[in-house]
Design a protein around this motif. Structure first.
Motif, mmCIF file in Angstrom:
data_model
loop_
_atom_site.group_PDB
_atom_site.id
_atom_site.type_symbol
_atom_site.label_atom_id
_atom_site.label_comp_id
_atom_site.label_asym_id
_atom_site.label_seq_id
_atom_site.Cartn_x
_atom_site.Cartn_y
_atom_site.Cartn_z
ATOM 1 N N ILE A 38 0.997 -1.229 0.019
ATOM 2 C CA ILE A 38 0.217 0.086 0.119
ATOM 3 C C ILE A 38 0.821 1.144 -0.105
ATOM 4 N N GLU A 39 0.714 2.128 -1.001
ATOM 5 C CA GLU A 39 1.352 3.575 -1.175
ATOM 6 C C GLU A 39 0.320 4.358 -0.710
ATOM 7 N N ASN A 40 1.058 5.530 -0.318
ATOM 8 C CA ASN A 40 0.120 6.947 -0.082
ATOM 9 C C ASN A 40 -0.856 6.684 1.166
ATOM 10 N N HIS A 41 -0.575 5.936 2.135
ATOM 11 C CA HIS A 41 -1.389 5.658 3.392
ATOM 12 C C HIS A 41 -1.164 6.812 4.279
ATOM 13 N N LYS A 42 -2.179 6.965 5.289
ATOM 14 C CA LYS A 42 -2.346 7.916 6.158
ATOM 15 C C LYS A 42 -1.938 7.276 7.674
ATOM 16 N N GLY A 43 -1.462 6.356 7.707
ATOM 17 C CA GLY A 43 -1.279 5.845 9.034
ATOM 18 C C GLY A 43 -1.827 4.364 9.294
#
Length: 92
Positions: A38-43
């Motif tokens: 997963i790329e560009n996750h927020k945490g």
């Protein structure tokens, strides 16, 4: 807001930039049922060996499986391995 949408539409259509880049969407790459990138996750919101919840812009991604482990966790990237049974998205 209308101007921003027009610019974003132009960038995706004319400049051929991907939607995930323009709209800040996560990019998921599932290899078989054993490896999820997963790329560009927020945490990371929740971690258990049978369920992982990852924050994204405007919602969450829920990964359900068996023997799930986090192989790598960086600021914008996460690698999950195990037997992945489902990946779902929930808007908030």
């Amino acid at each position: 807001m209308k101007k921003l949408r027009r610019i974003n539409r132009w960038l995706t259509q004319k400049a051929h930039l991907p939607n995930d880049v323009i709209y800040d969407y996560p990019r998921l790459t599932l290899i078989g049922h054993v490896h999820l990138y997963i790329e560009n996750h927020k945490g990371l919101r929740q971690f258990q060996d049978h369920q992982i919840i990852v924050e994204q812009n405007g919602g969450q991604i829920m990964i359900v499986g068996k023997n799930l482990v986090i192989k790598s966790l960086m600021k914008n990237e996460i690698v999950i391995e195990g037997t992945i049974l489902s990946v779902t998205q929930k808007a908030t």
